[in-house]
Design a protein around this motif. Sequence first.
Motif, PDB file in Angstrom:
ATOM      1  N   ILE A 113      38.578  67.955 -42.904  1.00  0.00           N
ATOM      2  CA  ILE A 113      37.175  67.949 -43.357  1.00  0.00           C
ATOM      3  C   ILE A 113      37.025  68.882 -44.552  1.00  0.00           C
ATOM      4  CG2 ILE A 113      34.824  68.657 -42.746  1.00  0.00           C
ATOM      5  CD1 ILE A 113      35.427  67.743 -39.878  1.00  0.00           C
ATOM      6  N   ARG A 114      37.618  70.057 -44.451  1.00  0.00           N
ATOM      7  CA  ARG A 114      37.526  71.043 -45.539  1.00  0.00           C
ATOM      8  C   ARG A 114      38.272  70.549 -46.782  1.00  0.00           C
ATOM      9  NH1 ARG A 114      37.937  77.559 -44.668  1.00  0.00           N
ATOM     10  NH2 ARG A 114      37.299  78.135 -46.775  1.00  0.00           N
ATOM     11  N   LEU A 115      39.434  69.933 -46.593  1.00  0.00           N
ATOM     12  CA  LEU A 115      40.218  69.408 -47.713  1.00  0.00           C
ATOM     13  C   LEU A 115      39.421  68.374 -48.501  1.00  0.00           C
ATOM     14  CD1 LEU A 115      43.008  69.150 -49.175  1.00  0.00           C
ATOM     15  CD2 LEU A 115      43.538  67.335 -47.523  1.00  0.00           C
ATOM     16  N   LEU A 116      38.796  67.441 -47.801  1.00  0.00           N
ATOM     17  CA  LEU A 116      38.009  66.397 -48.462  1.00  0.00           C
ATOM     18  C   LEU A 116      36.818  66.996 -49.194  1.00  0.00           C
ATOM     19  CD1 LEU A 116      37.624  63.323 -48.891  1.00  0.00           C
ATOM     20  CD2 LEU A 116      36.203  63.314 -46.831  1.00  0.00           C
ATOM     21  N   ALA A 117      36.168  67.972 -48.569  1.00  0.00           N
ATOM     22  CA  ALA A 117      35.005  68.612 -49.193  1.00  0.00           C
ATOM     23  C   ALA A 117      35.395  69.365 -50.462  1.00  0.00           C
ATOM     24  CB  ALA A 117      34.343  69.563 -48.197  1.00  0.00           C
ATOM     25  N   GLU A 118      36.495  70.126 -50.397  1.00  0.00           N
ATOM     26  CA  GLU A 118      36.903  70.942 -51.539  1.00  0.00           C
ATOM     27  C   GLU A 118      37.479  70.106 -52.688  1.00  0.00           C
ATOM     28  OE1 GLU A 118      39.606  73.826 -49.954  1.00  0.00           O
ATOM     29  OE2 GLU A 118      38.003  75.082 -49.104  1.00  0.00           O
ATOM     30  N   CYS A 119      38.143  69.000 -52.351  1.00  0.00           N
ATOM     31  CA  CYS A 119      38.803  68.191 -53.384  1.00  0.00           C
ATOM     32  C   CYS A 119      37.919  67.086 -53.955  1.00  0.00           C
ATOM     33  CB  CYS A 119      40.081  67.568 -52.824  1.00  0.00           C
ATOM     34  SG  CYS A 119      41.368  68.756 -52.421  1.00  0.00           S
ATOM     35  N   GLU A 120      37.013  66.534 -53.134  1.00  0.00           N
ATOM     36  CA  GLU A 120      36.231  65.377 -53.565  1.00  0.00           C
ATOM     37  C   GLU A 120      34.728  65.594 -53.521  1.00  0.00           C
ATOM     38  OE1 GLU A 120      37.433  62.717 -54.924  1.00  0.00           O
ATOM     39  OE2 GLU A 120      39.525  63.304 -54.639  1.00  0.00           O
ATOM     40  N   GLY A 121      34.279  66.732 -52.965  1.00  0.00           N
ATOM     41  CA  GLY A 121      32.845  66.962 -52.862  1.00  0.00           C
ATOM     42  C   GLY A 121      32.185  66.069 -51.830  1.00  0.00           C
ATOM     43  N   ILE A 122      32.959  65.644 -50.818  1.00  0.00           N
ATOM     44  CA  ILE A 122      32.430  64.789 -49.757  1.00  0.00           C
ATOM     45  C   ILE A 122      32.535  65.534 -48.434  1.00  0.00           C
ATOM     46  CG2 ILE A 122      32.753  62.637 -48.462  1.00  0.00           C
ATOM     47  CD1 ILE A 122      33.956  61.436 -51.031  1.00  0.00           C
ATOM     48  N   PHE A 123      31.395  65.736 -47.782  1.00  0.00           N
ATOM     49  CA  PHE A 123      31.354  66.429 -46.488  1.00  0.00           C
ATOM     50  C   PHE A 123      31.317  65.369 -45.397  1.00  0.00           C
ATOM     51  CE2 PHE A 123      28.597  69.406 -43.617  1.00  0.00           C
ATOM     52  CZ  PHE A 123      29.703  69.632 -42.807  1.00  0.00           C
ATOM     53  N   ALA A 124      32.434  65.186 -44.709  1.00  0.00           N
ATOM     54  CA  ALA A 124      32.553  64.142 -43.691  1.00  0.00           C
ATOM     55  C   ALA A 124      32.322  64.699 -42.299  1.00  0.00           C
ATOM     56  CB  ALA A 124      33.940  63.504 -43.757  1.00  0.00           C
TER      57      ALA A 124
END
Length: 275
Positions: free
Chosen positions: A193-204
């Motif tokens: 979840i953190r990886l996606l948020a930090e790399c793509e700006g998407i909070f899943a």
Amino acid sequence: MAANAASAGLKAYVFIPSDLEQGKILNSLIYGATVIGIKGHYDEVNRLCAEIAGKFGWAFVNVNMRPYYAEGSKSMGYEIMEQLGWRAPKHTVVCMASGSLLTKIQKSYQEFIKLGLVPEADYQIHGAQATGCSPISTAQKAGLDFFKPVKPNTIAKSLAIGTPADGFYALKTMKETGGSAEDITDDEIRQAIRLLAECEGIFAETAGGVTVGVAKKLIAAGKIPANASAVLCITGNGLKTMDAVNGHVGYPREIKPSLREFEALVASDEKELSR
């Protein structure tokens, strides 16, 4: 369902596991639905709903109205192909609860190919589950065409179905397309979840974390080549499952409303980076 019932002026009941995330509970209560918390897992909730449907003649979106609900999942596959310029991706990673979404994405790809809207191509559909509830991925990795029911224990509550209704068909779809399944732990879900948020700006939400974490595993294992086209199905907003990551992503830095304190904070950060 609660939102559409409110819009249509219909009375609605929403049945959920009583320990469901607060964000999802509020998301039903705000529309005026009667929310019933069941002290049990999704499997037990669905069983009760089936009994209520039989006795009272009620329509449940995910039980006796399931064919319509499930067919609607194909729209996700349609949009994937449209947004890729009318082609199917080489790899698709889909989180699995009942397994229905994975099978319907496969169905959507096949429908567009048969209609001539996208060119025929080889593709693989992969399934993702949380280790704490992974009956389908466990069966796929063991080379089985059937799964064994499990008791869910995971932060990915939207995927916590120990007896997946479409598990057999999900296994069949992965086998037909040459796809694989994998599962990840709760800590790996948070990291993803953190990886996606930090790399793509998407909070899943947690289910999206499962998809990302499993995709990472499949790439590392060579089952998804690094240069291949791949789509990861992120199925929910992280604001609905904040409890799962609260306390695991850091805390705000507090200072007084002073430029000097801010400068000191920045200097401290730069000193830390230079080490």
